[in-house]
Design a protein around this motif. Sequence first.
Motif, PDB file in Angstrom:
ATOM      1  N   VAL A  62      47.846  52.855  34.553  1.00  0.00           N
ATOM      2  CA  VAL A  62      47.816  51.650  33.720  1.00  0.00           C
ATOM      3  C   VAL A  62      48.253  50.460  34.563  1.00  0.00           C
ATOM      4  N   ILE A  63      47.455  49.400  34.526  1.00  0.00           N
ATOM      5  CA  ILE A  63      47.847  48.110  35.110  1.00  0.00           C
ATOM      6  C   ILE A  63      47.778  47.096  33.972  1.00  0.00           C
ATOM      7  N   ALA A  64      48.948  46.659  33.522  1.00  0.00           N
ATOM      8  CA  ALA A  64      49.043  45.812  32.332  1.00  0.00           C
ATOM      9  C   ALA A  64      49.592  44.436  32.701  1.00  0.00           C
ATOM     10  N   MET A  85      41.388  45.822  39.531  1.00  0.00           N
ATOM     11  CA  MET A  85      42.274  45.824  38.369  1.00  0.00           C
ATOM     12  C   MET A  85      43.453  44.874  38.587  1.00  0.00           C
ATOM     13  N   LEU A  86      44.032  44.915  39.785  1.00  0.00           N
ATOM     14  CA  LEU A  86      45.147  44.012  40.114  1.00  0.00           C
ATOM     15  C   LEU A  86      44.693  42.553  40.128  1.00  0.00           C
ATOM     16  N   SER A  87      43.531  42.317  40.718  1.00  0.00           N
ATOM     17  CA  SER A  87      43.019  40.951  40.818  1.00  0.00           C
ATOM     18  C   SER A  87      42.814  40.344  39.434  1.00  0.00           C
ATOM     19  N   ASN A  88      42.253  41.134  38.521  1.00  0.00           N
ATOM     20  CA  ASN A  88      42.053  40.633  37.154  1.00  0.00           C
ATOM     21  C   ASN A  88      43.377  40.337  36.469  1.00  0.00           C
ATOM     22  N   ALA A  89      44.342  41.230  36.653  1.00  0.00           N
ATOM     23  CA  ALA A  89      45.654  41.011  36.038  1.00  0.00           C
ATOM     24  C   ALA A  89      46.293  39.726  36.569  1.00  0.00           C
ATOM     25  N   ILE A 108      47.667  52.144  45.849  1.00  0.00           N
ATOM     26  CA  ILE A 108      48.267  51.002  45.142  1.00  0.00           C
ATOM     27  C   ILE A 108      49.051  50.122  46.103  1.00  0.00           C
ATOM     28  N   ARG A 109      49.843  50.741  46.977  1.00  0.00           N
ATOM     29  CA  ARG A 109      50.674  49.949  47.907  1.00  0.00           C
ATOM     30  C   ARG A 109      49.816  49.151  48.878  1.00  0.00           C
ATOM     31  N   ARG A 110      48.705  49.739  49.334  1.00  0.00           N
ATOM     32  CA  ARG A 110      47.817  48.981  50.235  1.00  0.00           C
ATOM     33  C   ARG A 110      47.229  47.774  49.500  1.00  0.00           C
ATOM     34  N   ALA A 111      46.828  47.977  48.248  1.00  0.00           N
ATOM     35  CA  ALA A 111      46.274  46.863  47.471  1.00  0.00           C
ATOM     36  C   ALA A 111      47.321  45.787  47.218  1.00  0.00           C
ATOM     37  N   LEU A 112      48.559  46.196  46.956  1.00  0.00           N
ATOM     38  CA  LEU A 112      49.632  45.223  46.722  1.00  0.00           C
ATOM     39  C   LEU A 112      49.940  44.420  47.980  1.00  0.00           C
ATOM     40  N   ARG A 113      49.896  45.059  49.136  1.00  0.00           N
ATOM     41  CA  ARG A 113      50.149  44.324  50.378  1.00  0.00           C
ATOM     42  C   ARG A 113      49.093  43.224  50.569  1.00  0.00           C
ATOM     43  N   ARG A 114      47.849  43.544  50.253  1.00  0.00           N
ATOM     44  CA  ARG A 114      46.802  42.532  50.403  1.00  0.00           C
ATOM     45  C   ARG A 114      46.948  41.405  49.375  1.00  0.00           C
ATOM     46  N   GLN A 115      47.519  41.727  48.218  1.00  0.00           N
ATOM     47  CA  GLN A 115      47.625  40.755  47.137  1.00  0.00           C
ATOM     48  C   GLN A 115      48.956  39.997  47.136  1.00  0.00           C
ATOM     49  N   ARG A 116      49.823  40.282  48.100  1.00  0.00           N
ATOM     50  CA  ARG A 116      51.187  39.694  48.041  1.00  0.00           C
ATOM     51  C   ARG A 116      51.148  38.165  48.060  1.00  0.00           C
ATOM     52  N   THR A 117      50.204  37.575  48.794  1.00  0.00           N
ATOM     53  CA  THR A 117      50.105  36.111  48.816  1.00  0.00           C
ATOM     54  C   THR A 117      49.824  35.561  47.423  1.00  0.00           C
ATOM     55  N   LEU A 118      48.965  36.255  46.670  1.00  0.00           N
ATOM     56  CA  LEU A 118      48.655  35.802  45.314  1.00  0.00           C
ATOM     57  C   LEU A 118      49.856  35.962  44.386  1.00  0.00           C
ATOM     58  N   ILE A 120      53.294  41.679  35.649  1.00  0.00           N
ATOM     59  CA  ILE A 120      52.305  42.751  35.741  1.00  0.00           C
ATOM     60  C   ILE A 120      53.054  44.070  35.876  1.00  0.00           C
ATOM     61  N   TRP A 121      52.639  45.060  35.080  1.00  0.00           N
ATOM     62  CA  TRP A 121      53.247  46.384  35.128  1.00  0.00           C
ATOM     63  C   TRP A 121      52.235  47.392  35.697  1.00  0.00           C
ATOM     64  N   ILE A 122      52.703  48.275  36.547  1.00  0.00           N
ATOM     65  CA  ILE A 122      51.872  49.367  37.068  1.00  0.00           C
ATOM     66  C   ILE A 122      52.633  50.667  36.817  1.00  0.00           C
ATOM     67  N   HIS A 123      52.023  51.600  36.069  1.00  0.00           N
ATOM     68  CA  HIS A 123      52.702  52.851  35.753  1.00  0.00           C
ATOM     69  C   HIS A 123      51.685  53.861  35.237  1.00  0.00           C
ATOM     70  N   VAL A 124      52.124  55.063  35.000  1.00  0.00           N
ATOM     71  CA  VAL A 124      51.290  56.094  34.390  1.00  0.00           C
ATOM     72  C   VAL A 124      51.416  55.977  32.870  1.00  0.00           C
ATOM     73  N   HIS A 125      50.327  56.201  32.184  1.00  0.00           N
ATOM     74  CA  HIS A 125      50.345  56.133  30.729  1.00  0.00           C
ATOM     75  C   HIS A 125      51.299  57.193  30.175  1.00  0.00           C
ATOM     76  N   PRO A 126      52.191  56.819  29.235  1.00  0.00           N
ATOM     77  CA  PRO A 126      53.190  57.783  28.748  1.00  0.00           C
ATOM     78  C   PRO A 126      52.595  58.997  28.038  1.00  0.00           C
ATOM     79  N   ASP A 127      51.430  58.829  27.425  1.00  0.00           N
ATOM     80  CA  ASP A 127      50.819  59.943  26.695  1.00  0.00           C
ATOM     81  C   ASP A 127      49.638  60.575  27.434  1.00  0.00           C
ATOM     82  N   GLN A 128      49.252  59.980  28.552  1.00  0.00           N
ATOM     83  CA  GLN A 128      48.111  60.493  29.325  1.00  0.00           C
ATOM     84  C   GLN A 128      48.536  60.565  30.794  1.00  0.00           C
ATOM     85  N   PRO A 129      49.078  61.692  31.213  1.00  0.00           N
ATOM     86  CA  PRO A 129      49.716  61.784  32.529  1.00  0.00           C
ATOM     87  C   PRO A 129      48.781  61.622  33.716  1.00  0.00           C
ATOM     88  N   THR A 130      47.468  61.582  33.507  1.00  0.00           N
ATOM     89  CA  THR A 130      46.548  61.361  34.630  1.00  0.00           C
ATOM     90  C   THR A 130      45.854  60.007  34.536  1.00  0.00           C
TER      91      THR A 130
END
Length: 338
Positions: free
Chosen positions: A256-258, A230-234, A189-199, A243-253
């Motif tokens: 979620v990118i919302a 997923m990030l690009s679409n969001a 996730i962090r590598r993808a965010l670094r590439r997307q920081r300009t956007l 944009i929120w990035i987290h683990v689903h509260p009821d599905q621990p595996t």
Amino acid sequence: MPELRTFLRAQWPQWLFWGLVSGLFLGVGGLAGLPAGFMPYAALLSLAMLVVFQGVLFLHWRRQAAWLAALSMDDPAHLAAYRAQYPLDLAGVTLARFAATYRDAAGAQVAREAEREAYFSLWLHQIKTPLSVMALLLDPAPEEELALTDLRRERLRIEQYVHLALAFLKLERPGADLDIRLVSVDDVIRRALRRQRTLFIGSRTTLKYTPTGLSVISDAAWLDIVIEQMLSNALKYAAGGTIWIHVHPDQPTTLVIADNGPGIRAEDLPRLFERGYAGLAGQGRGGSSGLGLPLSRQICERLGHHLRLESVPGQGTQALLDLGERGAQVQAPCLTRS
């Protein structure tokens, strides 16, 4: 005649059998006191019958060989006519099987080539847009820094399209290798965010990222493509929003990118994983290619993950990446970071 010699060599067991039977007949007849003139006559008569039988068999064999020589795997009608003429021929049955397999393989190859052509037709069409924008931005502009920021954004979009095309080609290879190992989801996730920081900066989009603490048995490079998509679409739909990035509260595996973008119509949701389909929201924004989600689902199927979308018009969209109950595991407690 070469054909006749080949045929006679193949029939030697029958000639040997005739010789043994004739010798046995002559021997038994002599011991039984049959007339001496009768036994050679009987032997010659059986030989004549054998020659006639072999002649008929040879003609049948030569005709069958001619059929086989003229058969074409691309001509099912010819093969069917051969099977009708020689229904008990094992060679014909085998050829029919080979022909069916060949036609199925050829049809699958044609379908793959058509799919590849359709993909790159869309890809080439989509890459024209950022190239045109870049050309306009390179003209003298009063707000030079703004133009440079926009130029970086369009360059990043081109890179994403190129990466998608390369990923598609690799995924199409029958022996595409997977480097399966324990992968830190947060590192990806962090590598993808670094590439997307300009956007993020250019669109003034707020990120609320809660580290997942997840590791998964997967391929880091392929998983990176899915998460970046997923990030690009969001970002396309939530520009200027959150944009929120987290683990689903009821599905621990499940990752979620919302986003709080305009959302997706219910009738569009099932079709967004079809190649080239962007939906009403994507068409309105002009930035959706309809290429990334189908490829992401293909990658997930190969990795044993599952990607799905949930959305309510006017309330945003969330992409859910199920990393699998056996493959994913929590490594550390989650820490909130905005």
